[in-house]
Every structure is written in C-alpha cells, then in structure tokens.
Design a protein around this motif. Structure first.
Motif, PDB file in Angstrom:
ATOM      1  N   PHE A  46       0.833  -1.199   0.000  1.00 53.47           N
ATOM      2  CA  PHE A  46       0.000   0.000   0.000  1.00 53.47           C
ATOM      3  C   PHE A  46       0.872   1.256   0.000  1.00 53.47           C
ATOM      4  CE2 PHE A  46      -2.416   3.308   2.221  1.00 53.47           C
ATOM      5  CZ  PHE A  46      -3.642   3.247   1.582  1.00 53.47           C
ATOM      6  N   LEU A  47       1.937   1.224   0.798  1.00 47.34           N
ATOM      7  CA  LEU A  47       2.862   2.361   0.862  1.00 47.34           C
ATOM      8  C   LEU A  47       3.729   2.455  -0.388  1.00 47.34           C
ATOM      9  CD1 LEU A  47       3.969   1.896   4.580  1.00 47.34           C
ATOM     10  CD2 LEU A  47       2.419   3.649   3.697  1.00 47.34           C
ATOM     11  N   ASN A  48       4.085   1.312  -0.950  1.00 49.96           N
ATOM     12  CA  ASN A  48       4.919   1.297  -2.161  1.00 49.96           C
ATOM     13  C   ASN A  48       4.250   2.022  -3.314  1.00 49.96           C
ATOM     14  OD1 ASN A  48       7.008  -0.124  -1.008  1.00 49.96           O
ATOM     15  ND2 ASN A  48       6.290  -2.126  -1.710  1.00 49.96           N
ATOM     16  N   TYR A  49       2.927   1.987  -3.352  1.00 50.09           N
ATOM     17  CA  TYR A  49       2.210   2.625  -4.446  1.00 50.09           C
ATOM     18  C   TYR A  49       2.400   4.138  -4.407  1.00 50.09           C
ATOM     19  CZ  TYR A  49      -1.417   3.348  -7.936  1.00 50.09           C
ATOM     20  OH  TYR A  49      -2.091   3.693  -9.076  1.00 50.09           O
ATOM     21  N   ILE A  50       2.472   4.705  -3.209  1.00 48.95           N
ATOM     22  CA  ILE A  50       2.750   6.138  -3.079  1.00 48.95           C
ATOM     23  C   ILE A  50       4.169   6.427  -3.565  1.00 48.95           C
ATOM     24  CG2 ILE A  50       2.894   8.097  -1.496  1.00 48.95           C
ATOM     25  CD1 ILE A  50       1.002   6.661   0.362  1.00 48.95           C
ATOM     26  N   GLU A  51       5.074   5.525  -3.237  1.00 48.00           N
ATOM     27  CA  GLU A  51       6.484   5.701  -3.579  1.00 48.00           C
ATOM     28  C   GLU A  51       6.688   5.826  -5.087  1.00 48.00           C
ATOM     29  OE1 GLU A  51       8.989   2.392  -2.578  1.00 48.00           O
ATOM     30  OE2 GLU A  51      10.665   3.692  -2.123  1.00 48.00           O
ATOM     31  N   ARG A  52       5.816   5.204  -5.862  1.00 40.89           N
ATOM     32  CA  ARG A  52       5.934   5.244  -7.319  1.00 40.89           C
ATOM     33  C   ARG A  52       5.797   6.667  -7.860  1.00 40.89           C
ATOM     34  NH1 ARG A  52       1.625   1.270  -9.658  1.00 40.89           N
ATOM     35  NH2 ARG A  52       2.432   2.158 -11.590  1.00 40.89           N
ATOM     36  N   TYR A  53       5.186   7.530  -7.078  1.00 46.67           N
ATOM     37  CA  TYR A  53       4.960   8.901  -7.539  1.00 46.67           C
ATOM     38  C   TYR A  53       6.001   9.871  -6.985  1.00 46.67           C
ATOM     39  CZ  TYR A  53       0.583   7.517  -9.640  1.00 46.67           C
ATOM     40  OH  TYR A  53      -0.360   6.913 -10.439  1.00 46.67           O
ATOM     41  N   GLY A  54       7.186   9.375  -6.689  1.00 49.37           N
ATOM     42  CA  GLY A  54       8.273  10.261  -6.321  1.00 49.37           C
ATOM     43  C   GLY A  54       8.625  10.291  -4.853  1.00 49.37           C
TER      44      GLY A  54
END
Length: 515
Positions: free
Chosen positions: A361-369
């Motif tokens: 779930f947190l990794n998905y945010i990471e994809r945006y910088g």
C-alpha cells in the motif's frame, strides 16, 4: 533428509526424486465417492497443480507412484481412464485470439499423445468435443477432464475490462462442452484462484460442485499443523514453531487452519523468515483499487462479507473484498448467522500477509516520487518508547508526499486516507497492531503493542488548525481501561491532520497508570 519439492507440481517427479510429500491422496477417493464434477478455488502457489496431477496419475492407473500412500490400497487400479489435462498456469495470455490458439495447441497435444484420428479444426469447442468422443469410443471408458488455473487468462487481463470480457467469452464457450458431454465423462475437476459468477463464465458450468468452502475439503491444499510436524519432523530442529505459525499459518476455509506450502518449503530451504509467497506476486491491481475507491485500509482487520461476495466475481463489476479473499490476502476468521443468511468475518491470515500487504500500500505512493520510507524509524521509535521521534517521523513522511500525488488520486476529501496510511506505516513496520479495537463504549482507531506497552491512538481530520479533540476523545471515553492490568504501560496518542496543510497539525500524548 529428503529433498524439498520447491516448484515441483509433478507427482512422478516428486516421488522419483525422493521429495517430502504430504499425503493428500485420501481426498482423491473422497472426491470420487462424492460425485464427478468439481471446482476448487485456492490462492496461487497453494498446491493446486500438484493435486491435479495426483488426480491425473490415479485415473491413468500409475499405481507405482502411490506406494506407501493412502490411495495405494484404496483405489481400483484395474481400471484406467483417458485423461485430458489443460493447464493455464504457464505463460501470459495477450488477448482472446491468443487464448484460442493456446487452447487448441493443448488439445492437439492430446490428439498426438493418444494417437487419435481427428480432423484438425480451428473451432476449439468442436475440437474439444471431438477429442472427448473419440477417447470414449477408443478406450471404452469415460473420459477424465482436469483443468488447472482455469481463470488465469482472465486474471492476467483483469485491469482491461473489455479484453477480460472477450477472454471470458472464449472460456465460457470452451467450458460449455463439459456440460454437453456429461454422458461421456467420468470425472471433471477445475481449479483456479477466483470463482466467477454463474451469470458469466460459470453459466455453462452450473453442474459443478464447488468445494471451495466445503468443510470436508478444507485442508485439501496447504499443510496442517500435524502434517507439518510429522512429515517435516527432521527439518524442525531448532525452529521456533510458534514463530513459524505466526508467520505462515492461518489460512482457513471452514476447517482446520493450514500453512501456505510455498512459504514452508522456502523457509526450510533458507532458514530465514521472509515473505516468500507475497514476493512472488505483489497485488498492484488491488492497491490501485484501494486508492480508486478510497478504501479504508484498517477495515481489513475485521471485514464482514456474505457468501455472494466470497464466491462470485464479475469481470465488469470487480469487488475488492472478493478478490482479497479469493487471492489469499484475507481468510475466514469466523462465521455467524443472521436469519437464514451466513456471514463471514475476514482478516489477514498471518503476519507475512498482514505486514507485506501494508508495505505494498505504501509502495504505491512511492511510485509517484516518494523517497522517504520511515517504517524502520517508526519501529525504533516504539522500541525506544520515543514518541517525540515518532511524531517527527510521521510529519516528515507526510511532508515528503508530492502535491501531484493528491491531485492524481483526489485524496484531499478522503478522511480515511490519513488513518489508512498511518495504519499501514505501523503495520508494515512489523509492529503488533489492532485496528478498530472494540471497547464497551466505542472503537479505538488503532492500538499498537510492544512488549508490555500499549499505545492507544485516535485520528481526527480537521479543516485547518489543531483542535485537540483526538486525545480528549480517548480520555473522555476511557478507551485505555481495556488494557489496565494487562499492559504495564499505556500511552494515549491523539493525532490530527489538516485537510488544508495535508499534514499533522496536532500530535499529543499522555501516559496513564496501569494498576
């Protein structure tokens, strides 16, 4: 020691190479005595393919493979049946035409294997029907049809609804042959991850007996505690059994809980606790759905579902709860009845899935910088009981999320987003957490446990500035009383987020005495 059968789904290879084998052959006899057409849903890498091959070898009459197993003395080996085995487990289906060609290719392999005289056809339904009839005529015995991972072509394209529907129609046409050929069939067994609704792919397969939630077959795949301790006894020396259970056990299909076989085998090979199963297939599509529908992540701790949600999946109406259960990210925790309806309480099966899913779930945010990942700092803050450090860590994390992220995901008005992220941070860090912790006068948003300490956390979203309501609510409702006398130290933590500032504007804590 015997060889660990990692990645082996062939009974012949497993027995020839002297591998460990958890004897599930009594389920073969039980199935045949119960009926002749079945469907089983289980998550990926749970032993479905090995069981399908076990069925295949039994019907082919390969008795030597069953020496020392239950079926050796509980099967009529004098009769052999022709078997059609279709496997969708390998490869990635690109579109409907690709699927048609793949099915025809597998059917033609059976034509060659059995040396059948059949006219070649580009119509897979006609070819399938012709092979069944020819085998029935030449072998003077009804035919066995085994289909492994029947739904994988759809799941491979689940994000492209139009393409998934086209693929569904091809499979629907293919499987319709089974119902029309019933008089020529001895046994039919389909496995998959998902059970698509009867109005879609299963409309032509409504004669199948779905044993997914049949108590008799709850342990048909996976290792029970007894099987683990008996079959792998020589591998358990020095292993912390409670920790092994905490990490990998907990899957439940209305019977005894089981371990994920893939995890167990990899653990014995590496002797290291890691999320082996989860790492083989990160649920990116599911995480996208969470953000799209603004799903409240902590609700996965105790998710209520009816039987329809658990058993039916529609390509053009995908439900998050349905996929989570069928793919193994949630399992049955309890059941209860309301009137004539049965309801299920779902939750994460174990520590591996719980922690890893929240990290995804947190990794998905990471994809945006996002480059700042604070899980280790959060864990150390709790370990050191340094709540000021925890406050700084959470503030820095939210400050690092790019503004573009909110614009793309329309999260400004999503109050549950902040609570979901904080929950994911604590749970993904490996801490022992309990979301929506019930008391006699309400629910605690999040309770975090570490050794003999408990942290009672309440979230609030405010328009602009700090209001201090979060901490006051904990104190007014006395949420902490639940853990007095149970935990030596109890801390009350109030956290408030500003919609305007998109960050924490209030973070206060107090310690209460636990007598």
């Amino acid at each position: 020691m015997k060889k660990l059968p990692i990645g082996i789904s062939s009974l012949e290879k497993l027995r020839r190479e002297n591998c460990y084998y958890v004897d599930k052959t009594h389920f073969v006899e039980k199935l045949v005595n119960k009926g002749n057409q079945f469907f089983l849903s289980r998550p990926r890498r749970f032993g479905k393919s090995l069981f399908v091959d076990t069925l295949k070898q039994a019907f082919l009459g390969n008795k030597q493979l069953f020496e020392g197993l239950y079926l050796e003395n509980n099967w009529d080996w004098s009769v052999k049946y022709p078997v059609i085995h279709i496997d969708f487990g390998g490869g990635l289906v690109k579109d409907a035409q690709d699927l048609k060609e793949w099915i025809i290719s597998q059917l033609l392999e059976h034509v060659m294997l059995y040396n059948l005289s059949i006219e070649s056809s580009k119509n897979l339904r006609i070819l399938f029907r012709s092979i069944i009839l020819k085998l029935y005529q030449e072998y003077k015995n009804p035919v066995v049809v085994l289909v492994d991972e029947y739904d994988k072509p759809i799941l491979d394209n689940i994000e492209d609804t139009e393409k998934a529907i086209e693929i569904r129609e091809v499979l629907k046409d293919f499987y319709s042959v089974l119902k029309a050929s019933d008089q020529y069939l001895k046994f039919v067994f389909l496995t998959g991850v998902s059970r698509f609704s009867k109005v879609s792919i299963f409309s032509g397969l409504n004669q199948l007996n779905d044993i997914t939630l049949d108590t008799e077959f709850a342990t048909i795949c996976g290792y029970t505690q007894s099987e683990l301790e008996t079959v792998f006894k020589d591998r358990l020396e020095g292993v912390n059994l409670e920790k092994l259970k905490y990490w990998y056990n907990g899957y439940n299909w209305l019977g005894e809980k089981v371990y994920n076989p893939f995890d167990v085998l990899l653990f014995f090979d590496k002797k290291d606790f890691r999320p082996y199963w989860f790492e083989t297939g990160t649920p990116t599509f599911l995480v996208k759905l969470f953000y799209k529908y603004k799903y409240y992540l902590p609700s996965l701790e105790n998710l209520e579902a009816d039987e329809g949600i658990l058993s039916n999946l529609d390509v053009d109406n995908v439900k998050v709860e349905n996929i989570l259960f069928q793919t193994g990210y949630l399992t049955i925790k309890d059941t209860y009845e309301l009137g004539d309806e049965i309801y299920y309480l779902l939750s994460y099966p174990n520590f591996e899935v719980r922690t890893s899913f929240n990290k995804a779930f947190l990794n998905y945010i990471e994809r945006y910088g996002l480059s700042y990942r604070p899980e280790s700092k959060i864990y150390r803050s709790i370990q050191e009981n340094n709540l000021d450090k925890l406050k700084e860590t959470l503030y820095s994390f939210f400050a690092s999320i790019p503004n573009d992220w909110y614009r793309r995901n329309d999260l400004d008005s999503y109050e549950g987003f902040y609570a979901s992220v904080v929950y994911a941070l604590f749970t993904g860090s490996g801490l022992n957490t309990k979301a929506e912790d019930t008391t006699n006068i309400g629910k605690i948003d999040l309770t975090v446990f570490y050794q003999d300490r408990a942290y009672i956390i309440e979230f609030k979203v405010v328009e602009k500035e700090s209001e201090g309501k979060a901490l006051n609510q904990i104190k007014e409702k006395k949420y902490y009383e639940k853990y007095i006398g149970i935990c030596k130290e109890i801390y009350l933590v109030g956290i408030e987020f500003s919609k305007e500032k998109r960050n924490i504007v209030y973070f206060e804590y107090e310690k209460v005495e636990s007598v």
